[in-house]
Design an enzyme around this catalytic site. Structure first.
Site, PDB file in Angstrom:
ATOM      1  N   ASP A  44      59.057  36.918  46.449  1.00  0.00           N
ATOM      2  CA  ASP A  44      59.373  38.116  45.724  1.00  0.00           C
ATOM      3  C   ASP A  44      59.702  39.166  46.756  1.00  0.00           C
ATOM      4  O   ASP A  44      60.369  40.160  46.688  1.00  0.00           O
ATOM      5  CB  ASP A  44      58.180  38.316  44.781  1.00  0.00           C
ATOM      6  CG  ASP A  44      57.838  37.262  43.954  1.00  0.00           C
ATOM      7  OD1 ASP A  44      58.698  36.462  43.910  1.00  0.00           O
ATOM      8  OD2 ASP A  44      56.593  37.365  43.425  1.00  0.00           O
ATOM      9  N   SER A  98      58.087  40.442  38.919  1.00  0.00           N
ATOM     10  CA  SER A  98      57.565  40.767  40.124  1.00  0.00           C
ATOM     11  C   SER A  98      57.717  42.470  40.426  1.00  0.00           C
ATOM     12  O   SER A  98      58.214  43.131  41.383  1.00  0.00           O
ATOM     13  CB  SER A  98      58.109  40.111  41.457  1.00  0.00           C
ATOM     14  OG  SER A  98      57.495  40.154  42.322  1.00  0.00           O
ATOM     15  N   GLU A 125      49.459  42.380  49.172  1.00  0.00           N
ATOM     16  CA  GLU A 125      48.942  41.416  47.943  1.00  0.00           C
ATOM     17  C   GLU A 125      48.009  40.519  48.182  1.00  0.00           C
ATOM     18  O   GLU A 125      47.019  40.264  47.598  1.00  0.00           O
ATOM     19  CB  GLU A 125      50.232  40.888  47.440  1.00  0.00           C
ATOM     20  CG  GLU A 125      50.098  40.306  46.247  1.00  0.00           C
ATOM     21  CD  GLU A 125      51.119  40.667  45.043  1.00  0.00           C
ATOM     22  OE1 GLU A 125      52.109  41.232  45.500  1.00  0.00           O
ATOM     23  OE2 GLU A 125      51.175  39.782  44.009  1.00  0.00           O
ATOM     24  N   GLY A 185      56.486  38.754  34.910  1.00  0.00           N
ATOM     25  CA  GLY A 185      57.049  37.912  35.644  1.00  0.00           C
ATOM     26  C   GLY A 185      58.465  38.203  36.545  1.00  0.00           C
ATOM     27  O   GLY A 185      59.014  37.703  37.223  1.00  0.00           O
TER      28      GLY A 185
HETATM   29  P1  ADP Z   1      54.468  41.348  38.035  1.00  0.00           P
HETATM   30  O1  ADP Z   1      54.712  41.388  39.653  1.00  0.00           O
HETATM   31  O2  ADP Z   1      55.053  39.865  37.422  1.00  0.00           O
HETATM   32  O3  ADP Z   1      54.995  42.368  37.260  1.00  0.00           O
HETATM   33  P2  ADP Z   1      51.891  41.491  38.575  1.00  0.00           P
HETATM   34  O4  ADP Z   1      50.678  41.209  37.870  1.00  0.00           O
HETATM   35  O5  ADP Z   1      51.855  40.690  39.901  1.00  0.00           O
HETATM   36  O6  ADP Z   1      52.798  41.272  37.604  1.00  0.00           O
HETATM   37  O7  ADP Z   1      52.026  43.030  39.059  1.00  0.00           O
HETATM   38  C1  ADP Z   1      51.668  44.079  38.178  1.00  0.00           C
HETATM   39  C2  ADP Z   1      50.639  45.218  38.609  1.00  0.00           C
HETATM   40  O8  ADP Z   1      51.364  45.994  39.668  1.00  0.00           O
HETATM   41  C3  ADP Z   1      50.132  46.169  37.640  1.00  0.00           C
HETATM   42  O9  ADP Z   1      49.368  45.624  36.767  1.00  0.00           O
HETATM   43  C4  ADP Z   1      49.883  47.430  38.602  1.00  0.00           C
HETATM   44  O10 ADP Z   1      48.683  47.276  39.139  1.00  0.00           O
HETATM   45  C5  ADP Z   1      51.000  47.249  39.785  1.00  0.00           C
HETATM   46  N1  ADP Z   1      52.177  48.141  39.393  1.00  0.00           N
HETATM   47  C6  ADP Z   1      53.507  47.624  38.817  1.00  0.00           C
HETATM   48  N2  ADP Z   1      54.114  48.732  38.966  1.00  0.00           N
HETATM   49  C7  ADP Z   1      53.674  49.714  38.906  1.00  0.00           C
HETATM   50  C8  ADP Z   1      53.784  51.208  38.898  1.00  0.00           C
HETATM   51  N3  ADP Z   1      55.411  51.781  38.390  1.00  0.00           N
HETATM   52  N4  ADP Z   1      53.134  52.130  39.285  1.00  0.00           N
HETATM   53  C9  ADP Z   1      51.684  51.587  39.523  1.00  0.00           C
HETATM   54  N5  ADP Z   1      51.398  50.252  39.615  1.00  0.00           N
HETATM   55  C10 ADP Z   1      52.144  49.406  39.143  1.00  0.00           C
HETATM   56 MG    MG Z   2      53.480  40.216  40.950  1.00  0.00          MG
END
Ligand code: ADP
Ligand code: MG
Length: 389
Positions: A172, A126, A160, A124
């Site tokens: 975000d 982002s 997104e 959460g």
């Molecule tokens: P949040 O935004 O709350 O962290 P989300 O489910 O919206 O959760 O986003 C997480 C997703 O974003 C991960 O499952 C991945 O697909 C992508 N992501 C986040 N950080 C990375 C990263 N460092 N490298 C590749 N993909 C990433």
């Molecule tokens: Mg997210």
């Protein structure tokens, strides 16, 4: 502190040549203003001092290669054929941003990218917006493109929506692009105007991930959203030209709340009061009144729990533990609810004792291991390394 030199070396080792740019974009936590964004209301998020980093080097051709240290995996695509990947979700954040820049008639050249992060993902905070904004900014740097932070945020949000398939608000991406160190950002979700609000140096923010995620979150979210729209429709005959719950005051609800069935009245009461609390909170924070700010955060939690009904037992437990822990001004669930994290405002000189109390308390009450994150307000997207040509 994130080790930029390590990313530089990892890039050079992987791609055979060093990066020419390294950009970063922060995660965020919302201090107050929950479930107000899709009601045209106010939010008060803060960019974190944790971020997603993108090291990059231009290529002479039309190919983009992306290595993610998180997934230990490479994606490769052609700039003339950018499509969604049905198999791997993470690559869609990057491809979607590239497609969004191209849709704005911004010519791009190929690049090698390495993505790394010190931001937990899926908690959460982002990490998704941080990734989108960092990637978009990297392509700006490599291609000498000037975009306003607001435009970059819209490209990121568009990625997104269309490539990832998550209909998120703009908060975000906006705070990842425009956050300021030492400040929260009061955002008006109706017109995207914003105002930086200083966070007093004697305060820090602690995020506690409950470790719980409910699959129902999506459908519950849609249900709340539809309920808010219905409430507006039912209030319109009495209140005239209202477009969203943003246009309704507490005094209006006191007068005309009887037009709403009880469940919709509860929803409306949360949104209307939360908007008022968020504006008051921005003033309290700006005035350095941490006690008042903390009280508003607690009132927000109670409203989310009792009126909006999006909290769960673990989040309530975390808030209860926080309020009993040393140095705490206030605490609340943050994010959509049905799992996720709490955010607490804590006196900087008591933060270690606070964290210990939270870990111990949560273990005793739930048997779960808590890993609180101590955060300060970081800056929005930036370039942290540029090769001198
Ligand atoms: P949040 O935004 O709350 O962290 P989300 O489910 O919206 O959760 O986003 C997480 C997703 O974003 C991960 O499952 C991945 O697909 C992508 N992501 C986040 N950080 C990375 C990263 N460092 N490298 C590749 N993909 C990433
Ligand atoms: Mg997210």
């Amino acid at each position: 502190m994130y080790d930029v030199a390590k990313l530089y070396s990892a890039f050079e080792e992987y791609f055979g040549q060093p990066p020419t740019r390294i950009a970063r974009a922060p995660g965020r936590v919302n201090l107050i203003g929950e479930h107000t964004d899709y009601n045209d209301g106010f939010v008060l998020p803060m960019a974190l001092d944790r971020a997603t980093y993108v090291a990059a080097r231009p290529r002479p051709d039309r190919v983009v290669r992306v290595f993610s240290t998180k997934f230990r995996e490479e994606d490769q695509f052609d700039l003339d054929q950018v499509v969604r990947d049905e198999r791997r979700q993470w690559v869609n954040y990057i491809r979607g941003v590239v497609k969004g820049l191209q849709a704005r008639d911004l010519p791009l050249q190929g690049a090698d990218l390495m993505i790394d992060s010190d931001l937990p993902s899926g908690s959460g905070l982002s990490s998704s917006a941080a990734l989108e904004v960092a990637v978009g900014y990297t392509f700006q740097l490599l291609n000498n493109i000037n975009l306003l932070g607001e435009e970059l945020a819209l490209v990121a949000q568009g990625a997104e929506h269309t490539f990832v398939g998550v209909k998120c608000g703009i908060m975000d991406q906006l705070v990842a692009a425009l956050g300021e160190a030492g400040h929260a950002l009061l955002i008006d979700c109706r017109d995207l105007s914003y105002r930086p609000i200083p966070i007093p140096a004697q305060a820090c923010v602690v995020v506690c991930d409950s470790g719980v995620r409910h699959r129902l979150a999506g459908s519950e979210y849609n249900q709340r959203r539809a309920g808010c729209e219905e409430a507006v429709r039912l209030l319109r005959p009495a209140l005239g030209k209202i477009q969203a719950l943003r246009d309704v005051r507490s005094t209006d609800l006191a007068m005309y709340g009887n037009l709403l069935p009880p469940d919709l009245l509860r929803l409306a009461r949360h949104v209307v009061s939360e908007n008022e609390r968020t504006l008051t909170a921005a003033d309290a924070l700006a005035a350095g009144d941490l006690t008042k700010m903390g009280q508003l955060m607690v009132a927000s939690h109670i409203s989310l729990r009792d009126d909006y009904r999006v909290s769960i037992a673990e989040l309530d437990t975390l808030v209860e533990l926080a309020l009993a822990a040393p140095g705490c001004f206030g605490s609340r669930m943050t994010g959509g609810g049905f799992g996720g994290s709490t955010v607490s405002l804590v006196a900087a000189d008591a933060v270690d004792a606070f964290v210990t109390a939270m870990i111990d308390g949560y273990a005793i009450r739930t048997g779960r291991k808590l890993q609180p994150l101590i955060c300060t307000a970081g800056s929005g997207v930036s370039c942290v390394y540029a090769h001198e040509e």
